[in-house]
Design an enzyme around this catalytic site. Structure first.
Site, PDB file in Angstrom:
ATOM      1  N   ASP A 133     -54.134  28.425   0.601  1.00  0.00           N
ATOM      2  CA  ASP A 133     -53.594  27.312  -0.189  1.00  0.00           C
ATOM      3  C   ASP A 133     -53.791  26.031   0.628  1.00  0.00           C
ATOM      4  O   ASP A 133     -54.100  26.091   1.820  1.00  0.00           O
ATOM      5  CB  ASP A 133     -52.114  27.540  -0.523  1.00  0.00           C
ATOM      6  N   VAL A 135     -51.390  23.523   1.121  1.00  0.00           N
ATOM      7  CA  VAL A 135     -50.229  23.055   1.889  1.00  0.00           C
ATOM      8  C   VAL A 135     -49.055  24.018   1.737  1.00  0.00           C
ATOM      9  O   VAL A 135     -48.814  24.564   0.666  1.00  0.00           O
ATOM     10  CB  VAL A 135     -49.849  21.598   1.493  1.00  0.00           C
ATOM     11  N   ASP A 136     -48.381  24.244   2.846  1.00  0.00           N
ATOM     12  CA  ASP A 136     -47.147  25.033   2.864  1.00  0.00           C
ATOM     13  C   ASP A 136     -46.004  24.037   2.969  1.00  0.00           C
ATOM     14  O   ASP A 136     -45.763  23.465   4.026  1.00  0.00           O
ATOM     15  CB  ASP A 136     -47.192  25.981   4.077  1.00  0.00           C
ATOM     16  N   ASP A 137     -45.344  23.823   1.839  1.00  0.00           N
ATOM     17  CA  ASP A 137     -44.253  22.847   1.785  1.00  0.00           C
ATOM     18  C   ASP A 137     -42.924  23.595   1.919  1.00  0.00           C
ATOM     19  O   ASP A 137     -42.426  23.809   3.020  1.00  0.00           O
ATOM     20  CB  ASP A 137     -44.373  22.063   0.468  1.00  0.00           C
ATOM     21  N   LYS A 181     -46.090  21.882   6.590  1.00  0.00           N
ATOM     22  CA  LYS A 181     -45.102  20.818   6.821  1.00  0.00           C
ATOM     23  C   LYS A 181     -43.989  21.349   7.716  1.00  0.00           C
ATOM     24  O   LYS A 181     -43.427  22.419   7.444  1.00  0.00           O
ATOM     25  CB  LYS A 181     -44.509  20.344   5.494  1.00  0.00           C
ATOM     26  N   TYR A 226     -54.350  14.603  -1.223  1.00  0.00           N
ATOM     27  CA  TYR A 226     -55.622  15.254  -0.903  1.00  0.00           C
ATOM     28  C   TYR A 226     -56.778  14.527  -1.582  1.00  0.00           C
ATOM     29  O   TYR A 226     -56.637  14.069  -2.722  1.00  0.00           O
ATOM     30  CB  TYR A 226     -55.568  16.730  -1.312  1.00  0.00           C
TER      31      TYR A 226
HETATM   32  P1  5GP Z   1     -44.310  25.065  -1.877  1.00  0.00           P
HETATM   33  O1  5GP Z   1     -44.191  26.265  -2.760  1.00  0.00           O
HETATM   34  O2  5GP Z   1     -44.743  25.427  -0.469  1.00  0.00           O
HETATM   35  O3  5GP Z   1     -43.086  24.201  -1.915  1.00  0.00           O
HETATM   36  O4  5GP Z   1     -45.408  24.133  -2.479  1.00  0.00           O
HETATM   37  C1  5GP Z   1     -46.599  24.625  -2.850  1.00  0.00           C
HETATM   38  C2  5GP Z   1     -47.369  23.724  -3.762  1.00  0.00           C
HETATM   39  O5  5GP Z   1     -46.753  22.436  -4.030  1.00  0.00           O
HETATM   40  C3  5GP Z   1     -48.672  23.413  -3.090  1.00  0.00           C
HETATM   41  O6  5GP Z   1     -49.622  24.415  -3.354  1.00  0.00           O
HETATM   42  C4  5GP Z   1     -49.019  22.081  -3.706  1.00  0.00           C
HETATM   43  O7  5GP Z   1     -49.702  22.279  -4.914  1.00  0.00           O
HETATM   44  C5  5GP Z   1     -47.707  21.399  -3.985  1.00  0.00           C
HETATM   45  N1  5GP Z   1     -47.387  20.472  -2.881  1.00  0.00           N
HETATM   46  C6  5GP Z   1     -46.359  20.571  -2.001  1.00  0.00           C
HETATM   47  N2  5GP Z   1     -46.371  19.539  -1.129  1.00  0.00           N
HETATM   48  C7  5GP Z   1     -47.451  18.781  -1.439  1.00  0.00           C
HETATM   49  C8  5GP Z   1     -48.022  17.575  -0.887  1.00  0.00           C
HETATM   50  O8  5GP Z   1     -47.540  16.976   0.098  1.00  0.00           O
HETATM   51  N3  5GP Z   1     -49.122  17.097  -1.491  1.00  0.00           N
HETATM   52  C9  5GP Z   1     -49.681  17.696  -2.574  1.00  0.00           C
HETATM   53  N4  5GP Z   1     -50.762  17.138  -3.088  1.00  0.00           N
HETATM   54  N5  5GP Z   1     -49.189  18.837  -3.116  1.00  0.00           N
HETATM   55  C10 5GP Z   1     -48.081  19.378  -2.551  1.00  0.00           C
END
Ligand code: 5GP
Length: 254
Positions: A133, A135-137, A181, A226
């Site tokens: 993927d 980004v890991d948020d 992150k 991105y």
């Molecule tokens: P998570 O499940 O880790 O919270 O987030 C996953 C998805 O959220 C990522 O695959 C992405 O699509 C979106 N996302 C989270 N943070 C960002 C960011 O800083 N920039 C962008 N473009 N997408 C993000």
């Protein structure tokens, strides 16, 4: 807008920076995991998986003097920000499948003998599977993808005959994200320590019980723009260069 200041605190990596980071991470991924195939989480994981593939070629099983691309399978996941009926704590916690692997793509059943390379990935069973993927948020999406793929693999293994199970190599999972992150995560993954030798992995019913984790870079908890999401890539690059200029100026005055 003033050309001397950024309009926001968004982080803007360029295509070139991402390409270089993926190439560097590919060395570590190759050494520690050596993937047989990738499962890209769409849409953000598609571009990183495609670039990574360029660095992860493997010797062909039919002619080891030739290098072959590893297959990329795709899944689609969406993190719902607001789902009606959910409590506040669950908002943004709901992962919805928009695309998934079918049973044959997981089991590789029906693919006999040597696979005609480039024609069939031959399933996930017995493979080193790299989930990709951008980004890991909060880690919610990665936790979901890993748990669900693991469930599918376990159920496909349990449907095999004892003889088939005996011949099957362990299935392993790893994760690659361009950016991780630095923040408290909502999702959890059973992580293997960095650089753990393969012999020390725990295998249960044909599957490694934990995952290897690779990130191209660790970033602060800011929104990352991105380049493939931008309609105006020239403006994206201009703002990326401006951010570097401001950072360099601040560093020189400190
Ligand atoms: P998570 O499940 O880790 O919270 O987030 C996953 C998805 O959220 C990522 O695959 C992405 O699509 C979106 N996302 C989270 N943070 C960002 C960011 O800083 N920039 C962008 N473009 N997408 C993000």
């Amino acid at each position: 807008m003033s050309t001397s200041e950024l309009p926001d605190d968004h982080f803007r990596p360029t295509y070139e920076e991402i390409h270089v980071q993926i190439g560097e991470a590919a060395q570590r991924i190759k050494n520690d995991f050596d993937p047989d195939l990738m499962v890209a989480i769409g849409g953000g994981g598609f571009y990183p998986a495609r670039v990574l593939r360029t660095f992860l070629k493997k010797p062909s099983a039919l002619d080891p003097s030739k290098l072959r691309n590893i297959p990329i399978q795709a899944i689609g996941l969406s993190l719902y920000e607001e789902v009606s009926g959910t409590s506040e704590g669950q908002i943004g916690n709901e992962v919805v499948r928009t695309q998934w692997l079918d049973a044959k793509t997981v089991s590789g059943k029906g693919v006999k003998g040597k696979i005609e390379e480039g024609k069939d990935a031959g399933g996930l069973l017995g493979k080193n599977v790299l989930i990709v993927d951008e980004v890991d948020d909060s880690r919610t999406t990665l936790q979901y993808a890993y748990n669900e793929l693991l469930k599918d693999v376990r159920s496909a293994i349990s449907a095999l005959s004892e003889e088939e199970k005996k011949d099957l190599a362990p299935t392993r999972f790893a994760i690659f994200v361009v950016h991780n992150k630095n923040k408290e995560k909502r999702g959890t993954l059973p992580m293997l320590p960095d650089g753990l030798p393969k012999e020390q992995e725990e295998i249960q019913n044909g599957v490694c019980t934990a995952v290897r984790y690779f990130a191209g870079a660790e970033i602060d908890d800011v929104w990352c723009c991105y380049p493939w999401e931008e309609t105006d890539i020239i403006e994206h690059n201009r703002l990326a260069a401006l951010a570097k200029e401001i950072k360099a100026r601040q560093a020189s005055t400190n």
